[in-house]
Design an enzyme around this catalytic site. Sequence first.
Site, PDB file in Angstrom:
ATOM      1  N   GLU A  87      -5.592  12.846 -14.779  1.00  0.00           N
ATOM      2  CA  GLU A  87      -6.434  12.057 -13.882  1.00  0.00           C
ATOM      3  C   GLU A  87      -5.600  11.425 -12.787  1.00  0.00           C
ATOM      4  O   GLU A  87      -5.982  11.426 -11.610  1.00  0.00           O
ATOM      5  CB  GLU A  87      -7.174  10.977 -14.666  1.00  0.00           C
ATOM      6  CG  GLU A  87      -8.046  10.094 -13.776  1.00  0.00           C
ATOM      7  CD  GLU A  87      -8.691   8.938 -14.525  1.00  0.00           C
ATOM      8  OE1 GLU A  87      -9.649   8.361 -13.995  1.00  0.00           O
ATOM      9  OE2 GLU A  87      -8.231   8.605 -15.632  1.00  0.00           O
TER      10      GLU A  87
ATOM     11  N   GLN B 148     -16.236  11.034 -17.834  1.00  0.00           N
ATOM     12  CA  GLN B 148     -15.195  10.444 -18.676  1.00  0.00           C
ATOM     13  C   GLN B 148     -15.669   9.131 -19.287  1.00  0.00           C
ATOM     14  O   GLN B 148     -15.989   8.190 -18.568  1.00  0.00           O
ATOM     15  CB  GLN B 148     -13.937  10.202 -17.832  1.00  0.00           C
ATOM     16  CG  GLN B 148     -12.780   9.554 -18.563  1.00  0.00           C
ATOM     17  CD  GLN B 148     -11.635   9.215 -17.623  1.00  0.00           C
ATOM     18  OE1 GLN B 148     -11.858   8.972 -16.441  1.00  0.00           O
ATOM     19  NE2 GLN B 148     -10.427   9.208 -18.127  1.00  0.00           N
ATOM     20  N   GLY B 149     -15.704   9.062 -20.610  1.00  0.00           N
ATOM     21  CA  GLY B 149     -16.115   7.845 -21.310  1.00  0.00           C
ATOM     22  C   GLY B 149     -14.918   7.084 -21.844  1.00  0.00           C
ATOM     23  O   GLY B 149     -14.604   7.159 -23.033  1.00  0.00           O
ATOM     24  N   TYR B 150     -14.247   6.350 -20.970  1.00  0.00           N
ATOM     25  CA  TYR B 150     -13.058   5.586 -21.359  1.00  0.00           C
ATOM     26  C   TYR B 150     -13.324   4.079 -21.270  1.00  0.00           C
ATOM     27  O   TYR B 150     -13.402   3.378 -22.262  1.00  0.00           O
ATOM     28  CB  TYR B 150     -11.880   5.947 -20.452  1.00  0.00           C
ATOM     29  CG  TYR B 150     -11.053   7.131 -20.898  1.00  0.00           C
ATOM     30  CD1 TYR B 150     -11.607   8.152 -21.663  1.00  0.00           C
ATOM     31  CD2 TYR B 150      -9.713   7.246 -20.552  1.00  0.00           C
ATOM     32  CE1 TYR B 150     -10.846   9.246 -22.060  1.00  0.00           C
ATOM     33  CE2 TYR B 150      -8.949   8.328 -20.941  1.00  0.00           C
ATOM     34  CZ  TYR B 150      -9.511   9.331 -21.695  1.00  0.00           C
ATOM     35  OH  TYR B 150      -8.761  10.400 -22.084  1.00  0.00           O
ATOM     36  N   SER B 151     -13.471   3.569 -20.042  1.00  0.00           N
ATOM     37  CA  SER B 151     -13.533   2.119 -19.826  1.00  0.00           C
ATOM     38  C   SER B 151     -14.782   1.497 -20.441  1.00  0.00           C
ATOM     39  O   SER B 151     -15.834   2.132 -20.538  1.00  0.00           O
ATOM     40  CB  SER B 151     -13.510   1.810 -18.334  1.00  0.00           C
ATOM     41  OG  SER B 151     -12.291   2.220 -17.746  1.00  0.00           O
TER      42      SER B 151
ATOM     43  N   SER C  94     -17.995   7.605 -13.766  1.00  0.00           N
ATOM     44  CA  SER C  94     -18.328   8.372 -12.560  1.00  0.00           C
ATOM     45  C   SER C  94     -19.115   9.626 -12.920  1.00  0.00           C
ATOM     46  O   SER C  94     -18.718  10.392 -13.805  1.00  0.00           O
ATOM     47  CB  SER C  94     -17.053   8.769 -11.817  1.00  0.00           C
ATOM     48  OG  SER C  94     -16.332   7.626 -11.411  1.00  0.00           O
TER      49      SER C  94
END
Length: 416
Positions: free
Chosen positions: A268, A150-153, A185
């Site tokens: 999530e 997951q590429g969010y933060s 992660s």
Amino acid sequence: MLSTKPRYARKSITTAGVAHHMDLQFTPEEEAFRLQVGSWLTENMPTSGLSDTREGREDKTWLTRAKAWQRRLYEAGYIALAWPKEYGGQAMDPVRQSIVNDEMVRAKAPYNVGASGLGMLGPTLISWGNEEQKQRYLPKILTAEEIWCQGYSEPGAGSDLASLKTRAEIVGDEFVVNGQKVWTSGAQYADMMFCLVRTDPEAPKHRGISYIVIDMHTPGITVRPLVQMTGDRGFNEVFFDNVRVPRKNLVAKLNEGWIVANATLFHERNMLGSASGSEQRFNRLLALAKSITRGGRPLTQDPVFRQRLVELEIRVEAMRFHSLRQLTDQIRGKNPGVEAMINKLVGTELNHDLATAAMEAMGDYSMLSRDDEAALDHAYWPYEWMFSLGLVIGGGTSHIQKNIIAERGLKMPKSR
């Protein structure tokens, strides 16, 4: 409490003089399915190498074993039972998936290496992806052929995710991506990433964001593992340097990715706040307490610690019944409301409290590492205590969750 009473029973409550029954018993068909799942797990579950291994461990064979375990589950029919058949699922009712989840907890089965794809991206694509994307990505999520991250933060966009700055400029039929993600992660072994990028820097921060999927093997991507306080390298920094992504990898509409992102965040938070996971941790805590003596008797007979166990079990049971309420809503086709928002807040804090109780029960032994032969319970709890603290923050801190519940769930006014 702390009893061996049957897990499912009929209960009734009375409101306004009318009795309402809660039937928590399985149908004969469901009970037969439960026994089938339990029997299969007994015969097929790995006996070593995965159960106590977190993602990111420095073990070259771990990923191969983890993928093989998920494929075995899928081939047995125990992965994503509720997904549509045309995408590799079985279109079963949510009760069957709940049964599988419970039996895996009871068997202490390893978690699925493709959890981000199974629990987050998959449901998002089913709702928001186009047909080509569903056919392309969903089957490989199920078989663990492709692992997702997951590429969010970002360094300056954690709790305030909408302030993200990673850019995606449209050049012909491609996005050209530049920027950085952090706390990603599993990025060190992921094949694909679902990613939020800013495609309109002039728009208000909640707008101008798009949701795209990126092949992690594309030139220009650099992954740098971050060493956590657990000693593992599960989190990562990910850098994008003129990374070219096909425009067909856009999920839903351009500049409207924030809506899709919130759908993924919902899944999530449900995953992070799993009632089955909390029950598994409580059972392990209870076993630990039985093995430790204080004043010549097991901790489970110490009145002070026993009271603490009872309080924790009450919270675990409340969470389980909360999950059953949500399961009832799913069966009835009701859209999740504030109940679903509670999972992450309650679940992650409960898991950390369970680990804290275990640490205090072990006393000085809680300081021993996984490599120390004298460590109790394979040093699971010191690791879990540190890891669970991170999950209280991950997916939105507890303070953020409370704001979301208050504003979106309970429709309370925003503070000024």
